[in-house]
Design an enzyme around this catalytic site. Structure first.
Site, PDB file in Angstrom:
ATOM      1  N   ASP A   1      15.959 -14.047   4.306  1.00 41.63           N
ATOM      2  CA  ASP A   1      15.314 -14.821   3.242  1.00 41.63           C
ATOM      3  C   ASP A   1      14.742 -13.897   2.160  1.00 41.63           C
ATOM      4  O   ASP A   1      14.457 -14.344   1.050  1.00 41.63           O
ATOM      5  CB  ASP A   1      14.145 -15.643   3.825  1.00 41.63           C
ATOM      6  CG  ASP A   1      14.431 -17.141   3.858  1.00 41.63           C
ATOM      7  OD1 ASP A   1      15.306 -17.598   3.102  1.00 41.63           O
ATOM      8  OD2 ASP A   1      13.765 -17.841   4.640  1.00 41.63           O
TER       9      ASP A   1
ATOM     10  N   LYS B   1      21.960 -25.607   5.854  1.00 42.65           N
ATOM     11  CA  LYS B   1      22.163 -24.173   6.107  1.00 42.65           C
ATOM     12  C   LYS B   1      23.087 -23.973   7.312  1.00 42.65           C
ATOM     13  O   LYS B   1      24.006 -23.158   7.271  1.00 42.65           O
ATOM     14  CB  LYS B   1      20.806 -23.482   6.333  1.00 42.65           C
ATOM     15  CG  LYS B   1      19.997 -23.352   5.043  1.00 42.65           C
ATOM     16  CD  LYS B   1      18.562 -22.902   5.270  1.00 42.65           C
ATOM     17  CE  LYS B   1      17.787 -22.956   3.956  1.00 42.65           C
ATOM     18  NZ  LYS B   1      16.361 -22.620   4.069  1.00 42.65           N
TER      19      LYS B   1
ATOM     20  N   GLN C   1      12.036 -21.739   8.588  1.00 42.84           N
ATOM     21  CA  GLN C   1      11.940 -22.712   7.497  1.00 42.84           C
ATOM     22  C   GLN C   1      10.466 -22.987   7.170  1.00 42.84           C
ATOM     23  O   GLN C   1       9.658 -23.231   8.066  1.00 42.84           O
ATOM     24  CB  GLN C   1      12.660 -24.011   7.901  1.00 42.84           C
ATOM     25  CG  GLN C   1      12.802 -25.020   6.780  1.00 42.84           C
ATOM     26  CD  GLN C   1      13.664 -24.539   5.625  1.00 42.84           C
ATOM     27  OE1 GLN C   1      14.606 -23.761   5.799  1.00 42.84           O
ATOM     28  NE2 GLN C   1      13.357 -24.993   4.411  1.00 42.84           N
TER      29      GLN C   1
END
Ligand code: GUN
Length: 283
Positions: free
Chosen positions: A120, A53, A97
């Site tokens: 997200d 990422k 995460q």
């Protein structure tokens, strides 16, 4: 092989080139999109995902800030970091995460992220906005799947039947909502749905998102259907494979996404897109 491939790598490159152009345009106005990526602990898979990422951000001129914390971090400490990032004007997206260590409640953490920075798309407010058709961040993996459908001309899905296998909060459920928003008729199945094949054989679009090999085999697919494989598994030889029996299904389907090189690269691309949109003030 009769099916045509939907090449997620090629589509990602096109979209990332557009993201990079838009990031340049922002730069000319003195704005730099910023993404905070928080990794707690040393889960090896998470380390790889986070590295990918951060690298993807560099390629498109999005500034990323990687925060690594010990596996012993407390929930209160993590919540304090999120509150600080929520009010940091240089940060447009916050990604924590998952999975988090057991002493931290993931749901509580996700809910602490400002919905205006929830790139997200996991916050209840983002899921709710999707459900009622209001603007909000879309979960990256299903959003990427929708872009793949658009890339083969399937934007308005009126009259088409889509079957989603898998009902996770981060893929199956938002996927179903996005398909519904595009006017498809949608059936959500479980890997244990009774006579799953009878469901999938009716589908013009099948999305497999279970996390198990061979969930979808050739006998379960209507000739000409579009098959999107969200799975990421290993076969007996340790090679990356999806949920779909690719070799069999490609002889029946009209379109199919490969693994690797299908949905995988699209997930990160949509994260970049959400971060950019946040900075542009569009989301
Ligand atoms: N862990 C596995 N997939 C994801 C994802 O898409 N986002 C985050 N934050 N964590 C994950």
């Amino acid at each position: 092989m009769t099916a045509q491939l939907i090449d997620g790598k090629a589509l990602s490159s096109q979209l990332r080139a557009d993201i990079a152009r838009r990031a340049q345009a922002l730069k000319a106005q003195g704005k730099v999109p910023g993404l905070a990526v928080i990794l707690v602990g040393d889960n090896p898979a998470s380390q790889v995902y986070v590295r990918n990422k951060v690298r993807a951000c560099e390629d498109v001129d999005i500034r990323s800030v990687l925060e690594r914390h010990d596996a012993t971090m407390t929930e209160a400490e993590l919540l304090a970091r999120i509150h600080a990032l929520n009010t940091d004007p240089a940060i447009h997206g916050i990604l924590v995460q998952l999975p988090l260590p057991p002493q931290i409640d993931s749901h509580k953490v996700i809910e602490a992220i400002s919905p205006t920075k929830d790139v997200d798309g996991f916050h209840v407010a983002s899921a709710g906005a999707l459900m009622v058709g209001e603007p909000g961040f879309k979960a990256c993996t299903p959003y990427g799947c929708m872009k793949m459908l658009e890339s083969i001309g399937m934007r308005d899905l009126r009259g088409r039947h889509a079957v989603v296998i898998g009902r996770s909060n981060i893929v199956g459920k938002p996927m179903a909502m996005m398909l519904l928003a595009a006017n498809a008729t949608v059936t959500i199945c479980h890997s244990g749905t009774k006579d799953l094949a009878a469901m999938t054989r009716q589908a013009d679009i099948v999305v497999a998102a279970v996390g198990k090999r061979h969930v979808l085999t050739a006998d379960m697919v209507k000739p000409g259907a579009v098959v999107i494989d969200v799975g990421m598994n290993r076969d007996d030889a340790g090679k990356l494979c999806g949920d779909v029996d690719f070799d069999g299904v490609k002889e029946v389907a009209g379109w199919i996404t490969p693994v690797p090189g299908g949905v995988g690269p699209m997930t990160i691309t949509m994260l970049l897109m959400n971060t950019l949109a946040s900075c542009e003030g569009l989301a």
